[in-house]
Design a protein around this motif. Structure first.
Motif, PDB file in Angstrom:
ATOM      1  N   VAL A   1      -8.188  -4.851 -17.809  1.00 49.16           N
ATOM      2  CA  VAL A   1      -7.918  -4.098 -16.591  1.00 49.16           C
ATOM      3  C   VAL A   1      -6.857  -4.877 -15.823  1.00 49.16           C
ATOM      4  O   VAL A   1      -7.039  -6.052 -15.517  1.00 49.16           O
ATOM      5  N   VAL A   2      -5.738  -4.227 -15.560  1.00 46.91           N
ATOM      6  CA  VAL A   2      -4.704  -4.810 -14.707  1.00 46.91           C
ATOM      7  C   VAL A   2      -5.133  -4.451 -13.289  1.00 46.91           C
ATOM      8  O   VAL A   2      -5.148  -3.281 -12.904  1.00 46.91           O
ATOM      9  N   HIS A   3      -5.498  -5.479 -12.531  1.00 47.62           N
ATOM     10  CA  HIS A   3      -6.102  -5.265 -11.214  1.00 47.62           C
ATOM     11  C   HIS A   3      -5.224  -5.853 -10.105  1.00 47.62           C
ATOM     12  O   HIS A   3      -5.332  -7.034  -9.778  1.00 47.62           O
ATOM     13  N   PRO A   4      -4.325  -5.020  -9.543  1.00 44.60           N
ATOM     14  CA  PRO A   4      -3.517  -5.494  -8.417  1.00 44.60           C
ATOM     15  C   PRO A   4      -4.417  -5.687  -7.194  1.00 44.60           C
ATOM     16  O   PRO A   4      -5.145  -4.779  -6.804  1.00 44.60           O
ATOM     17  N   THR A   5      -4.382  -6.882  -6.627  1.00 41.54           N
ATOM     18  CA  THR A   5      -5.189  -7.163  -5.448  1.00 41.54           C
ATOM     19  C   THR A   5      -4.295  -7.183  -4.208  1.00 41.54           C
ATOM     20  O   THR A   5      -3.072  -7.168  -4.305  1.00 41.54           O
ATOM     21  N   ASN A   6      -4.942  -7.200  -3.068  1.00 42.35           N
ATOM     22  CA  ASN A   6      -4.219  -7.260  -1.789  1.00 42.35           C
ATOM     23  C   ASN A   6      -3.166  -6.156  -1.667  1.00 42.35           C
ATOM     24  O   ASN A   6      -1.960  -6.418  -1.680  1.00 42.35           O
ATOM     25  N   PRO A   7      -3.617  -4.907  -1.571  1.00 40.32           N
ATOM     26  CA  PRO A   7      -2.672  -3.791  -1.450  1.00 40.32           C
ATOM     27  C   PRO A   7      -1.691  -3.987  -0.300  1.00 40.32           C
ATOM     28  O   PRO A   7      -2.013  -4.600   0.719  1.00 40.32           O
ATOM     29  N   VAL A   8      -0.510  -3.449  -0.479  1.00 39.52           N
ATOM     30  CA  VAL A   8       0.570  -3.598   0.497  1.00 39.52           C
ATOM     31  C   VAL A   8       0.522  -2.445   1.501  1.00 39.52           C
ATOM     32  O   VAL A   8       0.447  -1.276   1.117  1.00 39.52           O
ATOM     33  N   ASP A   9       0.576  -2.782   2.764  1.00 39.60           N
ATOM     34  CA  ASP A   9       0.609  -1.792   3.843  1.00 39.60           C
ATOM     35  C   ASP A   9       2.063  -1.374   4.052  1.00 39.60           C
ATOM     36  O   ASP A   9       2.784  -1.958   4.845  1.00 39.60           O
ATOM     37  N   ALA A  10       2.493  -0.373   3.301  1.00 44.71           N
ATOM     38  CA  ALA A  10       3.912   0.002   3.309  1.00 44.71           C
ATOM     39  C   ALA A  10       4.158   1.493   3.492  1.00 44.71           C
ATOM     40  O   ALA A  10       5.300   1.910   3.625  1.00 44.71           O
ATOM     41  N   ILE A  11       3.108   2.301   3.502  1.00 44.69           N
ATOM     42  CA  ILE A  11       3.311   3.754   3.587  1.00 44.69           C
ATOM     43  C   ILE A  11       3.648   4.155   5.016  1.00 44.69           C
ATOM     44  O   ILE A  11       2.971   3.765   5.969  1.00 44.69           O
ATOM     45  N   ASP A  12       4.699   4.946   5.151  1.00 46.99           N
ATOM     46  CA  ASP A  12       5.031   5.561   6.435  1.00 46.99           C
ATOM     47  C   ASP A  12       4.144   6.801   6.550  1.00 46.99           C
ATOM     48  O   ASP A  12       4.419   7.832   5.926  1.00 46.99           O
ATOM     49  N   LEU A  13       3.047   6.670   7.287  1.00 50.48           N
ATOM     50  CA  LEU A  13       2.041   7.729   7.354  1.00 50.48           C
ATOM     51  C   LEU A  13       2.586   9.022   7.949  1.00 50.48           C
ATOM     52  O   LEU A  13       2.204  10.108   7.519  1.00 50.48           O
ATOM     53  N   VAL A  14       3.488   8.904   8.896  1.00 49.09           N
ATOM     54  CA  VAL A  14       4.054  10.096   9.540  1.00 49.09           C
ATOM     55  C   VAL A  14       5.038  10.781   8.593  1.00 49.09           C
ATOM     56  O   VAL A  14       4.925  11.976   8.321  1.00 49.09           O
ATOM     57  N   ALA A  15       6.007  10.036   8.073  1.00 48.94           N
ATOM     58  CA  ALA A  15       7.014  10.622   7.183  1.00 48.94           C
ATOM     59  C   ALA A  15       6.395  11.139   5.883  1.00 48.94           C
ATOM     60  O   ALA A  15       6.916  12.081   5.283  1.00 48.94           O
ATOM     61  N   SER A  16       5.276  10.547   5.461  1.00 48.35           N
ATOM     62  CA  SER A  16       4.598  10.985   4.239  1.00 48.35           C
ATOM     63  C   SER A  16       3.689  12.172   4.498  1.00 48.35           C
ATOM     64  O   SER A  16       3.155  12.757   3.561  1.00 48.35           O
ATOM     65  N   ASP A  17       3.513  12.528   5.770  1.00 43.08           N
ATOM     66  CA  ASP A  17       2.650  13.636   6.175  1.00 43.08           C
ATOM     67  C   ASP A  17       1.238  13.440   5.620  1.00 43.08           C
ATOM     68  O   ASP A  17       0.691  14.311   4.940  1.00 43.08           O
ATOM     69  N   CYS A  18       0.678  12.274   5.932  1.00 40.23           N
ATOM     70  CA  CYS A  18      -0.640  11.904   5.411  1.00 40.23           C
ATOM     71  C   CYS A  18      -1.773  12.528   6.213  1.00 40.23           C
ATOM     72  O   CYS A  18      -1.709  12.623   7.431  1.00 40.23           O
ATOM     73  N   LYS A  19      -2.806  12.914   5.479  1.00 39.30           N
ATOM     74  CA  LYS A  19      -4.065  13.321   6.085  1.00 39.30           C
ATOM     75  C   LYS A  19      -5.074  12.248   5.696  1.00 39.30           C
ATOM     76  O   LYS A  19      -5.265  11.976   4.505  1.00 39.30           O
ATOM     77  N   MET A  20      -5.704  11.634   6.691  1.00 37.74           N
ATOM     78  CA  MET A  20      -6.642  10.551   6.434  1.00 37.74           C
ATOM     79  C   MET A  20      -8.049  11.111   6.213  1.00 37.74           C
ATOM     80  O   MET A  20      -8.400  12.168   6.725  1.00 37.74           O
ATOM     81  N   SER A  21      -8.825  10.370   5.447  1.00 42.30           N
ATOM     82  CA  SER A  21     -10.209  10.745   5.175  1.00 42.30           C
ATOM     83  C   SER A  21     -11.017  10.739   6.468  1.00 42.30           C
ATOM     84  O   SER A  21     -10.871   9.836   7.296  1.00 42.30           O
ATOM     85  N   ARG A  22     -11.877  11.715   6.638  1.00 43.61           N
ATOM     86  CA  ARG A  22     -12.755  11.740   7.803  1.00 43.61           C
ATOM     87  C   ARG A  22     -13.875  10.717   7.660  1.00 43.61           C
ATOM     88  O   ARG A  22     -14.407  10.234   8.643  1.00 43.61           O
ATOM     89  N   ILE A  23     -14.214  10.383   6.416  1.00 44.52           N
ATOM     90  CA  ILE A  23     -15.301   9.437   6.176  1.00 44.52           C
ATOM     91  C   ILE A  23     -14.812   8.000   6.248  1.00 44.52           C
ATOM     92  O   ILE A  23     -15.389   7.168   6.924  1.00 44.52           O
ATOM     93  N   LYS A  24     -13.734   7.716   5.529  1.00 47.36           N
ATOM     94  CA  LYS A  24     -13.157   6.369   5.545  1.00 47.36           C
ATOM     95  C   LYS A  24     -11.768   6.489   6.150  1.00 47.36           C
ATOM     96  O   LYS A  24     -10.801   6.841   5.474  1.00 47.36           O
ATOM     97  N   LYS A  25     -11.666   6.185   7.413  1.00 49.36           N
ATOM     98  CA  LYS A  25     -10.451   6.444   8.199  1.00 49.36           C
ATOM     99  C   LYS A  25      -9.202   5.742   7.686  1.00 49.36           C
ATOM    100  O   LYS A  25      -8.096   6.140   7.999  1.00 49.36           O
TER     101      LYS A  25
END
Length: 193
Positions: A108-132
């Motif tokens: 299993v190739v397991h990348p750790t420590n995910p990068v906080d790089a997504i532009d949530l507004v420009a990506s038009d993201c909808k966040m989970s109601r359960i896990k914000k």
């Protein structure tokens, strides 16, 4: 930003595997929590999908429905030679349809420590109601400039499960090595087909 999305590429007769056993939960694999020390030298195992009993071919990149990366020893060697930052290699045995070990040279190739790089507004993201902090859906994938450290050639994005980004130079090296079961998607084509 010269990154591509790691995708599975199917082949006739290629097996798909079920959720790995050997962990209490698969969530830490998806969230990028370091696990190597927790496993303490023990490995994982995953059975071939019983719904496809004729599919037994093991590709270098093995399909699974959990969005984790399972690769052959040859593939692992190529990745390890890159001295990748924040990537663990967890041993996993593939179990065939008869309950026998088809191969114990998968990882299993397991990348750790995910990068906080997504532009949530420009990506038009909808966040989970359960896990914000988890992205439920998005229209497109847009990264904020300057947020990906230069030494991260393979990584996951914070909040987005099942998507692994690879620097184009590493993707080119993987393609040149002739490894099977992997293809690349441009960020501009995500979430597309």
């Amino acid at each position: 930003m010269d990154y591509l999305i790691w995708r599975y590429c199917d082949a006739d007769g290629a097996c798909s595997i079920m959720e790995p056993t050997g962990l209490d939960s698969i969530v830490p694999l998806k969230e990028g929590t370091p696990l190597l020390a927790e496993l303490g030298g023990k490995g994982l195992s995953a059975a071939m999908n019983p719904e496809s009993p004729d599919d037994i071919l093991l590709l270098d990149n093995v399909h699974n429905t959990d969005g984790i990366l399972v690769v052959s020893g040859h593939f692992r060697a190529l990745l390890e030679a890159q001295s990748l930052r924040d990537v663990e290699f967890l041993p996993i045995s593939i179990i065939d349809h008869k309950g026998r070990v088809a191969s114990d040279d998968y990882w299993v190739v397991h990348p750790t420590n995910p990068v906080d790089a997504i532009d949530l507004v420009a990506s038009d993201c909808k966040m989970s109601r359960i896990k914000k902090t988890r992205i439920q859906s998005m229209t497109r994938l847009v990264l904020r400039p300057g947020t990906v450290p230069a030494d991260r050639a393979l990584f996951r994005l914070q909040g987005l499960w099942g998507v692994t980004l690879v620097h184009r130079a590493l993707a080119d090296a993987i393609t040149a090595a002739g490894l099977t079961g992997v293809e690349w998607q441009e960020l501009s084509a995500y979430p597309g087909a």
